[in-house]
Design a protein around this motif. Structure first.
Motif, PDB file in Angstrom:
ATOM      1  N   LEU A  18       0.854  -1.186   0.000  1.00  0.00           N
ATOM      2  CA  LEU A  18       0.000   0.000   0.000  1.00  0.00           C
ATOM      3  C   LEU A  18       0.889   1.234   0.000  1.00  0.00           C
ATOM      4  O   LEU A  18       1.984   1.209   0.562  1.00  0.00           O
ATOM      5  CB  LEU A  18      -0.877   0.029   1.259  1.00  0.00           C
ATOM      6  N   GLY A  54       1.527 -12.156  15.338  1.00  0.00           N
ATOM      7  CA  GLY A  54       1.498 -11.009  16.229  1.00  0.00           C
ATOM      8  C   GLY A  54       0.764  -9.842  15.596  1.00  0.00           C
ATOM      9  O   GLY A  54       0.389  -9.883  14.421  1.00  0.00           O
ATOM     10  N   GLY A  56       0.051  -6.675  13.634  1.00  0.00           N
ATOM     11  CA  GLY A  56       0.743  -6.064  12.511  1.00  0.00           C
ATOM     12  C   GLY A  56       1.408  -7.057  11.587  1.00  0.00           C
ATOM     13  O   GLY A  56       2.124  -6.675  10.659  1.00  0.00           O
ATOM     14  N   SER A  57       1.168  -8.362  11.801  1.00  0.00           N
ATOM     15  CA  SER A  57       1.821  -9.358  10.960  1.00  0.00           C
ATOM     16  C   SER A  57       1.124  -9.500   9.610  1.00  0.00           C
ATOM     17  O   SER A  57       1.636 -10.184   8.732  1.00  0.00           O
ATOM     18  CB  SER A  57       1.852 -10.705  11.680  1.00  0.00           C
ATOM     19  N   GLY A  58      -0.036  -8.876   9.441  1.00  0.00           N
ATOM     20  CA  GLY A  58      -0.704  -8.896   8.150  1.00  0.00           C
ATOM     21  C   GLY A  58      -1.882  -9.846   8.055  1.00  0.00           C
ATOM     22  O   GLY A  58      -2.368 -10.125   6.971  1.00  0.00           O
ATOM     23  N   SER A  60      -5.125  -9.483   9.027  1.00  0.00           N
ATOM     24  CA  SER A  60      -6.349  -8.866   8.495  1.00  0.00           C
ATOM     25  C   SER A  60      -6.195  -8.533   7.024  1.00  0.00           C
ATOM     26  O   SER A  60      -7.130  -8.699   6.238  1.00  0.00           O
ATOM     27  CB  SER A  60      -6.684  -7.591   9.265  1.00  0.00           C
ATOM     28  N   GLU A 182     -10.719 -12.335  13.968  1.00  0.00           N
ATOM     29  CA  GLU A 182     -10.703 -12.007  15.408  1.00  0.00           C
ATOM     30  C   GLU A 182     -12.117 -11.858  15.971  1.00  0.00           C
ATOM     31  O   GLU A 182     -12.398 -10.921  16.708  1.00  0.00           O
ATOM     32  CB  GLU A 182      -9.966 -10.677  15.640  1.00  0.00           C
TER      33      GLU A 182
END
Ligand SMILES: Nc1ncnc2c1ncn2[C@@H]1O[C@H](COP(=O)(O)OP(=O)(O)OP(=O)(O)O)[C@@H](O)[C@H]1O
Ligand SMILES: [Mg+2]
Lengths: 270, 283
Positions: A18, A54, A56-58, A60, A182
């Motif tokens: 992005l 963890g 921010g690991s991607g 989502s 989640e």
């Protein structure tokens, strides 16, 4: 383990970057941040796969690319053999019914101005289902919500009930694949258990293929037969759950396992 | 249950009722003015000029709120003035809301080049000083009801556009929009069925405020003699006339002023009250 079933959802060398607007120069294009760096896996029909990693690991981002809320910048996404990587919204529409998503935060994913009935019925209407009222009632029954709830607004429900509405909306469309991002992390322990029971039952009864994103390994352990571990947008481990918990191969997985308190099944009290 | 919601709701309720009550009364008076006004608002009575209201010594019981320097009945003029005030409020407010909210919604939800275009337009538009703009406009078109409404729309659509754009942007980031996409709903459908219901409360609140502003703008323009032609009674015109004879006949100034004040206050209170009422959590 032999796989008799065909593969429903395939991700091949998936890349997604992005533009980083915070570092955009006044003129010219913003530098791009690599969020997914070449992810590959295949989900067998009827399987329940956990995706962990963890913050921010991607996770989502991967999920949203799989249901094509985001367009990948490289690689391919195949749904039931159909390449959906770069399909436009119009081209996706006939397929949309078949892959659904349940969102993390139901206060955000349920329109506060619509009643539960409308929330579940609208997608059905969009896909031209007949006898919508009956289907709404059935979906409510399936997720264990009283029929009177149909007339309520989301803010008149508890957190667990709201998440059930989100599940009902997804399963009412009779999809083949559901991505759950989640979906229990915002709930208290008892509603978490209820929603997980419900999900287990639905997967069994409806023959769904489920990708379950979570950072909670104890939830994954209970629900999923296979786990994909993500780190900085790449797969570090992809194995059957039992193997992974017995002997985590990657250092990162061991850290994840250590950092999350797991209920020890052998523990006895007093 | 005593969780504070009851009191908030009751307070909002009272405010709504008072403001709504005054505006309903005024609307009724405006509609019925030809039948309930005790006198012709334009009929002059040169012998009965500056008669005080009925409870002051020397009043003529025929004129409840007294007469102005030309002997015209103040009450009748206020009633007929309410007609103009409310017509301007309703038409200008609605037109402003429609234009501004539509542009704001498109810009805020569709983003991209649509937003770029509309945002630039708003910026350029807002660079003009509004009062000068309206006076210029009316100087060109000549006074009248239409030009006043046009002037208000031309000046104030940006208020709606800006607020609605920001609101639509915030709503667009909510997961229910992503969820509509997963369900296969198109962009325009999502905008109208998902986003719009969530910005309607904002639009309604702005609309009531805009109606109050329209009443003031109409009064100001009448005050500087740029409004409707002089043979129609307006509150602003009455205030302008009353100001010149404040020491001899205070009632000519004070009564239209009170009517104006209550009306503008009611519109803004109605807006505030509706805002509370619309909050789904307080409902
Ligand atoms: N729109 C965006 N613009 C820039 N960076 C983004 C954007 N969305 C996500 N990122 C970055 O991409 C990375 C992965 O984000 P993602 O939301 O997929 O993580 P996650 O694994 O779901 O984390 P969490 O467990 O916190 O939900 C993060 O470093 C995030 O900062
Ligand atoms: Mg996430």
């Amino acid at each position: 383990m032999a796989e008799p079933c065909a593969e429903l959802h395939v991700v091949e060398n998936l890349h997604l970057s992005l533009p980083d607007m915070t570092r955009k120069p006044i003129f010219g294009a913003a530098p791009r941040i690599e969020i997914l760096r070449g992810i590959s896996f295949a989900l067998a029909k009827g399987s329940v796969v956990g995706i962990v990693g963890g913050s921010g690991s991607g996770k989502s981002t991967l999920g949203r690319a799989m249901v094509r809320l985001l367009e990948p910048t490289g690689g391919r996404v195949l749904f039931d053999g159909i390449d959906i990587t770069h399909r436009g919204e119009a081209g996706l529409r006939p397929l949309r019914r078949r892959f659904q998503m349940i969102f993390q935060d139901p206060t955000s994913s349920l329109n506060p101005r619509h009643r539960v009935r409308t929330i579940i019925a609208e997608p059905l209407r969009l896909h031209g289902f007949a006898d919508i009222d009956a289907r709404v009632v059935r979906a409510l029954d399936q997720v264990g919500l009283a029929r009177e709830m149909a007339g309520r607004f989301p803010h008149e429900l508890s957190g667990g009930q709201r998440q059930r509405v989100g599940i009902a909306r997804a399963i009412a469309l009779e999809p083949d694949f559901i991505l759950a991002d989640e979906i229990v992390s915002g709930l208290d322990v008892s509603s978490q258990a209820q929603v997980l029971n419900l999900l287990e039952r639905l997967v069994r009864d409806l023959g769904l293929t489920l990708a379950f994103i979570s950072h909670d390994l104890s939830v994954i352990r209970r629900l999923c037969s296979r786990v994909i571990v993500l780190r900085q947008g790449a797969v570090v481990e992809d194995r059957p759950t039992a193997d992974l918990f017995a002997a985590p191969a990657a250092e990162y997985t061991r850290e994840l396992l250590a950092s999350i308190p797991l209920p020890d099944p052998d523990q006895t009290w007093g | 249950m005593a969780d504070g919601r009851g009191t908030i709701r009751r307070r909002a309720g009272l405010r709504l009722w008072l403001a709504g009550g005054w505006l309903a009364l005024l609307a009724l008076a405006a509609i019925l003015a030809p039948w309930i006004a005790p006198a012709d608002p334009l009929a002059q009575d040169l012998l009965g000029g500056r008669l005080p209201p009925i409870w002051v010594r020397g009043a003529d019981p025929q004129y409840l709120l007294g007469t102005d320097s030309l002997g015209r009945d103040v009450l009748s003029r206020i009633l007929w003035g309410a007609r103009i005030a409310l017509i301007v409020a309703a038409l200008a407010g609605t037109a402003t809301a429609l234009i501004g909210a539509t542009l704001g919604l498109l810009a805020g939800f569709l983003r991209g080049w649509v937003d770029l275009l509309i945002s630039r337009l708003i910026d350029i538009w807002m660079a003009f000083p509004p009062v000068l703009f309206s006076i210029l406009l009316i100087a060109v078109t000549g006074p009248g009801l239409g030009p006043i409404i046009l002037a208000i729309v031309v000046i104030d659509w940006t208020r709606f556009a800006r607020v609605v754009r920001a609101e639509a942007m915030a709503q667009g980031a909510m997961d229910y929009v992503a969820s509509a996409r997963v369900a296969g709903r198109g962009r325009i459908g999502t905008m109208l069925r998902e986003i719009l219901p969530n910005v309607v409360p904002t639009i309604v609140v702005l609309l009531t405020l805009e109606m109050g502003i329209s009443v003031i703008v109409e009064a100001i323009l009448s005050f500087v003699n740029l409004s409707i032609s002089t043979d129609q009674p307006t509150w602003g015109g009455m205030i302008a006339e009353g100001r010149t004879s404040i020491h001899q006949a205070w009632w000519v100034l004070v009564f239209p002023l009170i009517a104006l004040f209550l009306t503008v206050l009611s519109f803004s209170q109605l807006g505030e009250g509706l805002k509370d009422r619309f909050d789904p959590v307080l409902r």
